[in-house]
Motif scaffolding. Structure first.
Motif, mmCIF file in Angstrom:
data_model
loop_
_atom_site.group_PDB
_atom_site.id
_atom_site.type_symbol
_atom_site.label_atom_id
_atom_site.label_comp_id
_atom_site.label_asym_id
_atom_site.label_seq_id
_atom_site.Cartn_x
_atom_site.Cartn_y
_atom_site.Cartn_z
ATOM 1 N N PHE A 205 85.267 -2.901 5.039
ATOM 2 C CA PHE A 205 85.425 -2.214 5.956
ATOM 3 C C PHE A 205 86.253 -1.909 7.557
ATOM 4 C CE2 PHE A 205 81.804 -5.148 4.059
ATOM 5 C CZ PHE A 205 80.576 -4.163 4.536
ATOM 6 N N THR A 206 86.582 -0.751 7.772
ATOM 7 C CA THR A 206 87.817 -0.907 7.981
ATOM 8 C C THR A 206 86.863 0.300 9.921
ATOM 9 O OG1 THR A 206 89.869 1.060 8.573
ATOM 10 C CG2 THR A 206 87.979 1.480 6.975
ATOM 11 N N THR A 207 88.527 0.255 10.396
ATOM 12 C CA THR A 207 87.662 0.603 11.656
ATOM 13 C C THR A 207 88.604 2.005 12.031
ATOM 14 O OG1 THR A 207 89.353 -0.204 13.222
ATOM 15 C CG2 THR A 207 86.472 -1.156 12.935
ATOM 16 N N SER A 208 89.841 1.769 10.815
ATOM 17 C CA SER A 208 90.728 3.474 10.688
ATOM 18 C C SER A 208 90.282 4.298 10.111
ATOM 19 C CB SER A 208 91.533 2.783 10.649
ATOM 20 O OG SER A 208 92.477 1.569 11.232
ATOM 21 N N ASP A 209 89.994 5.679 11.067
ATOM 22 C CA ASP A 209 89.889 6.663 9.655
ATOM 23 C C ASP A 209 90.581 6.865 8.467
ATOM 24 O OD1 ASP A 209 87.574 7.962 11.187
ATOM 25 O OD2 ASP A 209 88.871 7.692 13.055
ATOM 26 N N LYS A 211 92.552 5.069 6.396
ATOM 27 C CA LYS A 211 92.915 4.202 5.195
ATOM 28 C C LYS A 211 91.963 4.205 4.556
ATOM 29 C CE LYS A 211 94.678 0.360 8.960
ATOM 30 N NZ LYS A 211 94.679 -0.535 9.613
ATOM 31 N N SER A 212 91.098 5.310 4.399
ATOM 32 C CA SER A 212 90.291 5.081 2.815
ATOM 33 C C SER A 212 90.938 5.576 1.796
ATOM 34 C CB SER A 212 89.436 6.448 3.119
ATOM 35 O OG SER A 212 88.703 6.688 2.051
ATOM 36 N N GLU A 213 92.293 6.407 1.697
ATOM 37 C CA GLU A 213 92.325 6.395 0.188
ATOM 38 C C GLU A 213 93.008 5.358 -0.236
ATOM 39 O OE1 GLU A 213 95.259 10.105 -0.217
ATOM 40 O OE2 GLU A 213 93.663 11.109 0.243
ATOM 41 N N ARG A 217 93.118 3.311 -3.308
ATOM 42 C CA ARG A 217 94.612 3.219 -3.530
ATOM 43 C C ARG A 217 94.876 1.035 -4.398
ATOM 44 N NH1 ARG A 217 100.006 1.226 -2.644
ATOM 45 N NH2 ARG A 217 99.097 2.085 -0.734
ATOM 46 N N LEU A 218 94.827 0.524 -3.826
ATOM 47 C CA LEU A 218 94.727 -1.250 -3.243
ATOM 48 C C LEU A 218 94.008 -1.895 -4.386
ATOM 49 C CD1 LEU A 218 95.528 -1.318 0.575
ATOM 50 C CD2 LEU A 218 97.261 -1.588 -1.894
ATOM 51 N N GLY A 219 92.515 -0.893 -4.763
ATOM 52 C CA GLY A 219 91.935 -2.328 -5.591
ATOM 53 C C GLY A 219 90.332 -1.834 -5.144
ATOM 54 N N ALA A 220 89.715 -0.861 -3.649
ATOM 55 C CA ALA A 220 88.794 -1.262 -3.421
ATOM 56 C C ALA A 220 87.679 -0.129 -3.866
ATOM 57 C CB ALA A 220 88.749 -0.688 -2.245
ATOM 58 N N VAL A 224 83.916 1.616 3.782
ATOM 59 C CA VAL A 224 83.134 1.562 4.438
ATOM 60 C C VAL A 224 83.823 2.501 6.020
ATOM 61 C CG1 VAL A 224 80.979 0.773 6.189
ATOM 62 C CG2 VAL A 224 80.978 1.212 3.526
ATOM 63 N N LEU A 225 83.265 2.594 7.116
ATOM 64 C CA LEU A 225 83.692 3.050 8.477
ATOM 65 C C LEU A 225 82.648 2.514 8.994
ATOM 66 C CD1 LEU A 225 86.448 4.074 10.017
ATOM 67 C CD2 LEU A 225 84.901 6.144 9.590
ATOM 68 N N SER A 226 83.354 1.172 9.827
ATOM 69 C CA SER A 226 82.050 0.026 10.024
ATOM 70 C C SER A 226 81.899 0.273 11.702
ATOM 71 C CB SER A 226 83.122 -1.127 10.424
ATOM 72 O OG SER A 226 84.208 -0.737 11.307
ATOM 73 N N LYS A 227 82.455 2.065 11.985
ATOM 74 C CA LYS A 227 82.052 2.601 13.684
ATOM 75 C C LYS A 227 80.564 2.586 12.835
ATOM 76 C CE LYS A 227 85.973 4.159 14.453
ATOM 77 N NZ LYS A 227 86.965 4.799 14.965
ATOM 78 N N ASP A 228 80.143 3.511 11.810
ATOM 79 C CA ASP A 228 79.274 4.222 11.266
ATOM 80 C C ASP A 228 78.113 3.591 10.887
ATOM 81 O OD1 ASP A 228 77.472 6.128 10.531
ATOM 82 O OD2 ASP A 228 78.947 7.540 9.104
ATOM 83 N N PRO A 229 76.821 3.643 11.708
ATOM 84 C CA PRO A 229 75.467 2.923 11.617
ATOM 85 C C PRO A 229 75.436 2.868 10.871
ATOM 86 C CG PRO A 229 76.132 3.578 13.902
ATOM 87 C CD PRO A 229 76.726 4.137 13.445
ATOM 88 N N ALA A 230 75.227 4.932 10.511
ATOM 89 C CA ALA A 230 74.425 4.985 8.363
ATOM 90 C C ALA A 230 74.990 4.423 7.362
ATOM 91 C CB ALA A 230 74.617 6.440 8.698
#
Ligand code: NAP
Ligand code: ZN
Ligand code: ZN
Length: 349
Positions: A205-209, A211-213, A217-220, A224-230
């Motif tokens: 879960f992140t608030t930063s747009d 960091k997904s990639e 790469r690190l193992g996730a 989930v972008l935690s600011k997005d309720p959906a």
């Protein structure tokens, strides 16, 4: 006395600058380490700014320390000059209470001695941390560090590594479980790596747009972008375990709602303000909200050995000592990939 140089904050919120001081002469049980690298933990920043209260100044922060042993006391049998060693958040404890007897010095009932800003148990001095050229520590609080791994990337294991390893082990995170990690900073990125290594399905879960990639790469397995309720809603009542590493005040209820029946959420981050809780999130699922503090010395050695065996280190940005104040500002903007580590050879520059 041992002459030392480092960087210190003279008072709360002051920028860090060059500082000369003395450490105790190594005694029979002491190990003296020439520091090569020191990681930069968000706890350093909280304490330099006295956000938790009780900070002692001048403060030389730093508790993710690795270096070479340059001296050992006459009673030290298990460390040798020339070996690589590490020091984490603690340099002493009472060594006689029930927690210390179990190797859980971090929960010492008399209070452990912090690596910086704490009163020494022997003598009347205040401890100074790893933003410095050397350190003198009782052998019982020194760790063996493998030479197999890049040393700068090992430094953050001494706090970010053990702080995430310990709760993942304690709550028996393993294959078949769905585990959430909240926040991709220093602790968060180690939690992702370790939970993945333990075989869990990992959701970050992140608030930063942006960091997904990296997270994947690190193992996730999922981000989930935690600011997005959906995006959050999709994961309702589905987690066995959630580890929250966030350094700033934020809404815990949104995550408690994602726990399964009897799931556990463990807090690691220590924001300066208390959270508000919707207790129904716990009661109606017999769920648990817990906390965890670093890890004991025995478990820290186990974690270092596990990381050496599995080739796990921190993703670091190595900085010179004189960039520390900028690094703090960047850390506050969640702009760290994913741990700053100070190269101590730059201390004289
Ligand atoms: P860090 O590198 O600054 O990472 C914190 C992460 O939290 C950020 O990267 C960001 O991740 C997220 N975040 C920041 N502000 C946020 C906000 N307002 N709302 C939601 N998310 C936010 O810090 P760290 O060194 O990992 O330390 C994290 C916390 O753990 C600190 O409070 C530190 O004092 C504490 N700590 C505790 C222990 C312990 O033993 N329990 C040990 C060490 C550190 P995203 O960009 O992904 O959202
Ligand atoms: Zn730390
Ligand atoms: Zn104790």
């Amino acid at each position: 006395m041992v002459a030392s140089i480092g960087y210190a904050a003279a008072q709360a919120k002051a920028p860090l600058g060059p500082f000369s001081f003395e450490r105790r002469e190594p005694g029979a049980n002491d190990v003296m380490i020439e520091i090569k690298y020191c990681g930069v933990c968000h706890s350093d920043l909280h304490q330099v700014r006295d956000e938790w209260g009780g900070s002692v100044f001048p403060m030389v922060p730093g508790h993710e320390i690795v270096g070479k042993i340059v001296k050992v006391g006459s009673a030290v049998k298990d460390f040798k000059v020339g070996e690589t060693a590490g020091v984490g958040c603690m340099v002493d404890s009472c060594r006689s209470c029930a927690s210390c007897a179990e190797g859980l010095e971090q929960y010492c009932e008399k209070g452990f001695t912090g690596t910086y800003g704490a009163k020494e148990r022997t003598g009347s001095g205040i401890t100074f941390g790893g933003y410095s050229n050397n350190i003198v520590v009782d052998r019982a609080f020194v760790l063996h560090v493998s030479d197999k791994l890049e040393l700068s990337a090992v430094a953050p294991l001494l706090c970010a590594g053990i702080t995430t390893y310990s709760p993942l082990r304690h709550w028996k995170v393993s294959k078949g479980q769905k585990v959430g990690i909240v926040g991709l900073g220093g602790l968060g990125h180690m939690a992702v790596k370790l939970a993945h290594a333990f075989g869990a399905k990992v959701v970050l879960f992140t608030t930063s747009d942006g960091k997904s990639e990296d997270a994947k790469r690190l193992g996730a397995d999922e981000v989930v972008l935690s600011k997005d309720p959906a995006q959050m809603k999709k994961h309702l009542r589905s987690f066995d375990f959630i580890l929250d590493t966030v350094s700033a005040p934020h809404d815990l209820n949104a995550y408690l709602a994602l726990l399964k029946r009897e799931g556990t959420m463990t807090l690691l981050g220590v924001p300066p303000a208390a959270p508000s809780l919707n207790i129904a999130n716990l009661i109606f699922k017999r769920a648990q909200l817990a906390g965890s503090l670093i890890g004991g010395i025995k478990e820290t050695q186990e974690m270092l050995d596990f990381c050496a065996e599995h080739g796990i280190t921190s993703d670091v940005e190595v900085i010179p000592m004189n960039k520390i104040n900028e690094a703090y500002e960047r850390m506050l903007k969640s702009d760290v990939k994913y741990r700053f580590v100070i190269d101590m050879s730059t201390l004289h520059a």
